[in-house]
Design a protein around this motif. Structure first.
Motif, PDB file in Angstrom:
ATOM      1  N   LYS A  66       0.905  -1.136  -0.094  1.00 15.98           N
ATOM      2  CA  LYS A  66       0.067   0.149   0.132  1.00 15.98           C
ATOM      3  C   LYS A  66       0.918   1.206  -0.023  1.00 15.98           C
ATOM      4  N   ALA A  67       2.122   1.173   0.612  1.00 12.45           N
ATOM      5  CA  ALA A  67       2.858   2.261   0.698  1.00 12.45           C
ATOM      6  C   ALA A  67       3.264   2.798  -0.993  1.00 12.45           C
ATOM      7  N   SER A  68       3.442   1.810  -1.724  1.00 12.77           N
ATOM      8  CA  SER A  68       3.833   1.989  -2.910  1.00 12.77           C
ATOM      9  C   SER A  68       2.794   2.766  -3.658  1.00 12.77           C
ATOM     10  N   ILE A  69       1.461   2.541  -3.434  1.00 13.58           N
ATOM     11  CA  ILE A  69       0.318   2.961  -4.337  1.00 13.58           C
ATOM     12  C   ILE A  69       0.410   4.582  -3.687  1.00 13.58           C
ATOM     13  N   LEU A  70       0.515   4.735  -2.402  1.00 12.17           N
ATOM     14  CA  LEU A  70       0.104   5.901  -1.681  1.00 12.17           C
ATOM     15  C   LEU A  70       1.300   6.982  -2.296  1.00 12.17           C
ATOM     16  N   PHE A  71       2.764   6.415  -2.272  1.00 12.44           N
ATOM     17  CA  PHE A  71       3.764   7.100  -2.939  1.00 12.44           C
ATOM     18  C   PHE A  71       3.497   7.400  -4.414  1.00 12.44           C
ATOM     19  N   ARG A  72       3.032   6.609  -5.061  1.00 14.25           N
ATOM     20  CA  ARG A  72       2.634   6.885  -6.591  1.00 14.25           C
ATOM     21  C   ARG A  72       1.508   7.995  -6.529  1.00 14.25           C
ATOM     22  N   LEU A  73       0.571   8.070  -5.686  1.00  9.92           N
ATOM     23  CA  LEU A  73      -0.460   9.341  -5.683  1.00  9.92           C
ATOM     24  C   LEU A  73       0.315  10.508  -5.233  1.00  9.92           C
ATOM     25  N   GLN A  74       1.388  10.507  -4.280  1.00 11.52           N
ATOM     26  CA  GLN A  74       1.875  11.748  -3.955  1.00 11.52           C
ATOM     27  C   GLN A  74       2.820  12.220  -4.887  1.00 11.52           C
ATOM     28  N   ALA A  75       3.599  11.152  -5.403  1.00  9.74           N
ATOM     29  CA  ALA A  75       4.560  11.605  -6.544  1.00  9.74           C
ATOM     30  C   ALA A  75       3.826  12.245  -7.709  1.00  9.74           C
ATOM     31  N   ASP A  76       2.512  11.830  -8.229  1.00  9.17           N
ATOM     32  CA  ASP A  76       1.908  12.525  -9.282  1.00  9.17           C
ATOM     33  C   ASP A  76       1.386  13.598  -8.838  1.00  9.17           C
ATOM     34  N   GLU A  77       1.013  13.970  -7.624  1.00 10.55           N
ATOM     35  CA  GLU A  77       0.721  15.211  -7.218  1.00 10.55           C
ATOM     36  C   GLU A  77       1.930  16.146  -7.193  1.00 10.55           C
ATOM     37  N   TRP A  78       3.150  15.572  -6.599  1.00 14.31           N
ATOM     38  CA  TRP A  78       4.262  16.398  -6.540  1.00 14.31           C
ATOM     39  C   TRP A  78       4.714  16.902  -8.167  1.00 14.31           C
ATOM     40  N   GLN A  79       4.606  15.860  -8.997  1.00 17.44           N
ATOM     41  CA  GLN A  79       4.934  16.194 -10.324  1.00 17.44           C
ATOM     42  C   GLN A  79       4.070  17.248 -11.138  1.00 17.44           C
ATOM     43  N   GLN A  80       2.631  17.251 -10.584  1.00 18.84           N
ATOM     44  CA  GLN A  80       1.818  18.392 -11.213  1.00 18.84           C
ATOM     45  C   GLN A  80       2.103  19.421 -10.715  1.00 18.84           C
ATOM     46  N   THR A  81       2.604  19.608  -9.414  1.00 19.82           N
ATOM     47  CA  THR A  81       3.110  20.928  -8.823  1.00 19.82           C
ATOM     48  C   THR A  81       4.533  21.445  -9.444  1.00 19.82           C
ATOM     49  N   THR A  82       5.445  20.436  -9.797  1.00 22.75           N
ATOM     50  CA  THR A  82       6.549  20.695 -10.460  1.00 22.75           C
ATOM     51  C   THR A  82       6.299  21.284 -11.882  1.00 22.75           C
ATOM     52  N   ARG A  83       5.332  20.868 -12.625  1.00 18.89           N
ATOM     53  CA  ARG A  83       4.892  21.210 -14.147  1.00 18.89           C
ATOM     54  C   ARG A  83       4.188  22.746 -13.892  1.00 18.89           C
ATOM     55  N   MET A  84       3.729  22.769 -12.551  1.00 16.12           N
ATOM     56  CA  MET A  84       3.217  24.117 -12.682  1.00 16.12           C
ATOM     57  C   MET A  84       4.204  25.236 -12.310  1.00 16.12           C
ATOM     58  N   LEU A  85       5.195  24.789 -11.638  1.00 18.48           N
ATOM     59  CA  LEU A  85       6.381  25.675 -11.197  1.00 18.48           C
ATOM     60  C   LEU A  85       7.069  25.956 -12.737  1.00 18.48           C
ATOM     61  N   HIS A  86       7.341  24.902 -13.508  1.00 19.38           N
ATOM     62  CA  HIS A  86       7.995  25.120 -14.614  1.00 19.38           C
ATOM     63  C   HIS A  86       7.301  25.930 -15.707  1.00 19.38           C
ATOM     64  N   ASP A  87       6.128  25.653 -15.857  1.00 16.60           N
ATOM     65  CA  ASP A  87       5.463  26.440 -16.841  1.00 16.60           C
ATOM     66  C   ASP A  87       5.233  27.780 -16.536  1.00 16.60           C
ATOM     67  N   THR A  88       4.947  28.129 -15.255  1.00 16.39           N
ATOM     68  CA  THR A  88       4.569  29.492 -14.697  1.00 16.39           C
ATOM     69  C   THR A  88       6.107  30.371 -14.700  1.00 16.39           C
ATOM     70  N   LEU A  89       6.984  29.799 -13.985  1.00 13.64           N
ATOM     71  CA  LEU A  89       8.383  30.551 -13.671  1.00 13.64           C
ATOM     72  C   LEU A  89       9.117  30.415 -14.914  1.00 13.64           C
ATOM     73  N   ARG A  90       9.191  29.545 -15.937  1.00 17.64           N
ATOM     74  CA  ARG A  90       9.981  29.689 -16.919  1.00 17.64           C
ATOM     75  C   ARG A  90       9.289  30.467 -18.135  1.00 17.64           C
ATOM     76  N   ASP A  91       8.256  31.047 -17.790  1.00 17.00           N
ATOM     77  CA  ASP A  91       7.465  31.854 -19.101  1.00 17.00           C
ATOM     78  C   ASP A  91       8.024  33.096 -19.101  1.00 17.00           C
ATOM     79  N   VAL A  92       9.378  33.121 -19.927  1.00 21.15           N
ATOM     80  CA  VAL A  92      10.146  34.328 -19.896  1.00 21.15           C
ATOM     81  C   VAL A  92       9.386  35.548 -20.930  1.00 21.15           C
ATOM     82  N   ALA A  93       8.325  35.214 -21.267  1.00 20.98           N
ATOM     83  CA  ALA A  93       7.660  36.419 -21.841  1.00 20.98           C
ATOM     84  C   ALA A  93       7.161  37.456 -20.768  1.00 20.98           C
ATOM     85  N   ARG A  94       7.080  36.992 -19.579  1.00 17.51           N
ATOM     86  CA  ARG A  94       6.560  38.133 -18.306  1.00 17.51           C
ATOM     87  C   ARG A  94       7.712  38.371 -17.465  1.00 17.51           C
TER      88      ARG A  94
END
Length: 223
Positions: A66-94
């Motif tokens: 069960k720990a591996s399932i919960l970790f996968r759910l958490q990792a997916d959430e972390w990756q979503q946050t990372t994509r948010m950081l990447h897409d927003t903070l690297r938008d050099v047009a702003r």
């Protein structure tokens, strides 16, 4: 936590066919529903299997426990946050501070939208928080923030940028979590986000001015 426990967070095998991908997706969706309803303490692979309509053996093909399932759910959430950081903070047009303001708004809204699930995942964090896999996923978001701080504070020392980045990350996470624990209206989220963004922008502006200020000459010895 032992190295053996760390290794068990990794999936047993990667799905290669569409049918396998669908099965893993069904398991993870069922896991989200079980976690939301039962919480981390009552989360079991048996309950996930029942919700997904599959055998426990099917789950163990891909997740060792069960720990591996919960970790996968958490990792997916972390990756979503990372994509948010990447897409927003690297938008050099702003400009950098405009990007930071947008990130604050997006992050706080995300915290409020998914508050229940984040609380449940936080309860499960002791199962995987210190594992190498968890540190690896978190390191990706740290790299995005460090790159942004170099751009936002080009004249600052590395130590000053590191401190500023850590302060912003920690404050955003802690305050966003606390704010999202109660139901919030869209207007409340916007007002709160504006206030926190104002604070961060003023802080970086002040640091930038201090870093550019010429050093004062040392006073000579008195005679």
């Amino acid at each position: 936590m032992t190295d053996r426990q760390h290794a068990q967070l990794s999936s047993r095998k990667k799905p290669k066919q569409a049918r396998s991908n669908d099965l893993v997706a069904a398991i993870l969706e069922a896991a989200l529903q079980v976690l939301a309803k039962e919480g981390a303490q009552r989360f079991t692979t048996t309950r996930v299997a029942e919700k997904a309509g599959v055998s426990v053996g099917s789950i163990y093909q891909y997740f060792p426990n069960k720990a591996s399932i919960l970790f996968r759910l958490q990792a997916d959430e972390w990756q979503q946050t990372t994509r948010m950081l990447h897409d927003t903070l690297r938008d050099v047009a702003r400009p950098p501070l405009e990007r930071l303001r947008r990130l604050v708004h997006q992050f706080v809204k995300s915290e409020c939208d998914e508050a229940g699930m984040r609380v449940a995942l936080n309860d499960a964090a002791p199962l995987y928080r210190d594992a190498p896999e968890a540190r690896e996923v978190r390191a990706a978001s740290d790299g995005v923030l460090k790159a942004f701080m170099r751009e936002a504070l080009p004249d600052a020392t590395p130590a000053m940028r590191a401190l500023a980045g850590e302060l912003i990350k920690t404050t955003l996470s802690a305050v966003g979590k606390e704010f999202s624990e109660a139901p919030r209206t869209a207007r409340e989220i916007a007002r709160y986000s504006d206030a926190m963004a104002d604070m961060f922008c003023a802080y970086l502006t002040n640091l930038g001015q201090s870093a550019r200020a010429p050093a004062r000459p040392r006073a000579g010895p008195r005679r």
